[in-house]
Scaffold this motif. Structure first.
Motif, PDB file in Angstrom:
ATOM      1  N   UNK A  34       0.842  -1.200   0.000  1.00 11.04           N
ATOM      2  CA  UNK A  34       0.000   0.000   0.000  1.00 11.04           C
ATOM      3  C   UNK A  34       0.873   1.244   0.000  1.00 11.04           C
ATOM      4  N   UNK A  35       0.527   2.198  -0.856  1.00  9.71           N
ATOM      5  CA  UNK A  35       1.182   3.505  -0.854  1.00  9.71           C
ATOM      6  C   UNK A  35       0.249   4.489  -0.166  1.00  9.71           C
ATOM      7  N   UNK A  36       0.648   5.002   1.007  1.00  8.50           N
ATOM      8  CA  UNK A  36      -0.194   5.959   1.734  1.00  8.50           C
ATOM      9  C   UNK A  36       0.118   7.401   1.329  1.00  8.50           C
ATOM     10  N   UNK A  37       1.104   7.579   0.475  1.00 10.69           N
ATOM     11  CA  UNK A  37       1.542   8.931   0.142  1.00 10.69           C
ATOM     12  C   UNK A  37       2.684   9.376   1.040  1.00 10.69           C
ATOM     13  N   UNK A  38       2.742   8.831   2.244  1.00  7.98           N
ATOM     14  CA  UNK A  38       3.839   9.140   3.175  1.00  7.98           C
ATOM     15  C   UNK A  38       4.836   7.986   3.256  1.00  7.98           C
ATOM     16  N   UNK A  39       4.314   6.794   3.098  1.00  8.74           N
ATOM     17  CA  UNK A  39       5.190   5.621   3.135  1.00  8.74           C
ATOM     18  C   UNK A  39       4.529   4.468   2.385  1.00  8.74           C
ATOM     19  N   UNK A  40       5.264   3.396   2.273  1.00  8.52           N
ATOM     20  CA  UNK A  40       4.726   2.174   1.697  1.00  8.52           C
ATOM     21  C   UNK A  40       4.652   1.129   2.799  1.00  8.52           C
ATOM     22  N   UNK A  41       3.575   0.391   2.802  1.00 12.62           N
ATOM     23  CA  UNK A  41       3.365  -0.654   3.799  1.00 12.62           C
ATOM     24  C   UNK A  41       2.988  -1.937   3.071  1.00 12.62           C
ATOM     25  N   UNK A  42       3.430  -3.032   3.608  1.00 13.44           N
ATOM     26  CA  UNK A  42       3.103  -4.322   2.989  1.00 13.44           C
ATOM     27  C   UNK A  42       2.472  -5.229   4.032  1.00 13.44           C
ATOM     28  N   UNK A  43       1.385  -5.844   3.631  1.00 13.13           N
ATOM     29  CA  UNK A  43       0.650  -6.733   4.537  1.00 13.13           C
ATOM     30  C   UNK A  43       0.356  -8.045   3.843  1.00 13.13           C
ATOM     31  N   UNK A  44       0.380  -9.095   4.617  1.00 12.63           N
ATOM     32  CA  UNK A  44      -0.127 -10.354   4.105  1.00 12.63           C
ATOM     33  C   UNK A  44      -1.608 -10.148   3.793  1.00 12.63           C
ATOM     34  N   UNK A  45      -2.040 -10.633   2.635  1.00 17.50           N
ATOM     35  CA  UNK A  45      -3.455 -10.505   2.267  1.00 17.50           C
ATOM     36  C   UNK A  45      -4.289 -11.628   2.881  1.00 17.50           C
TER      37      UNK A  45
END
Ligand code: FES
Length: 156
Positions: A76-87
């Protein structure tokens, strides 16, 4: 009944008790382990997996689905950072989808909802989504999962 016969009867009884107890434990293990494996939520289990993709490829508040050790991961790109999650939903393992409008991960199976931090916002999920480490270096994002298992590296 003599003392010898009484002692032999007690020994037989003890052996039977051990056999019944051991058999019960074996049956409980044969049933319990597969049931627990099925019921417990699954998480990525790679030792140190890196998938890299170009920084700036994911529009703000959108996700990119990648595979880590054969498991779906949403970056996910929040605009401030990128985060990755198990789906993989922490309830019973269905695959969550990102809702840009609600800014939440939604599980289609039983209605679990997770926010952009992966925290549970509703539904039956017992835990947040498993989060993977994301680092940005030299214009690329590296997604890394730590744990036990095989190492796979993929270039997106
Ligand atoms: S598997 Fe996701 S809410 Fe049940």
């Amino acid at each position: 009944m003599s003392d010898d016969e009484s002692a032999a009867g007690l020994a037989r009884r003890r052996v039977l008790q051990l056999l019944v107890g051991g058999s019960s434990l074996a049956v409980a293990g044969m049933i319990g382990v597969p049931v627990a494996t099925y019921l417990l939520p699954r998480e990525p289990s790679a030792a140190d997996i890196v998938v890299s993709l170009p920084d700036g490829e994911i529009p703000v508040w959108e996700v990119r689905r990648i595979a880590v050790a054969g498991r779906p991961v949403l970056v996910l790109n929040t605009g401030e950072d990128h985060r990755a999650f198990s789906a993989v939903c922490t309830h019973m393992g269905c695959i969550v989808k990102w809702s840009k409008g609600r800014r939440q991960f939604l599980c289609p199976c039983h209605g679990a909802r997770f926010d952009a931090d992966g925290s549970v916002r509703g539904g039956p999920a017992p835990r947040p989504l498993a989060r993977l480490e994301v680092t940005a270096t030299s214009g690329r994002l590296a997604v890394r999962a730590r744990g036990a298992g095989a190492i796979e590296t993929g270039e997106i």
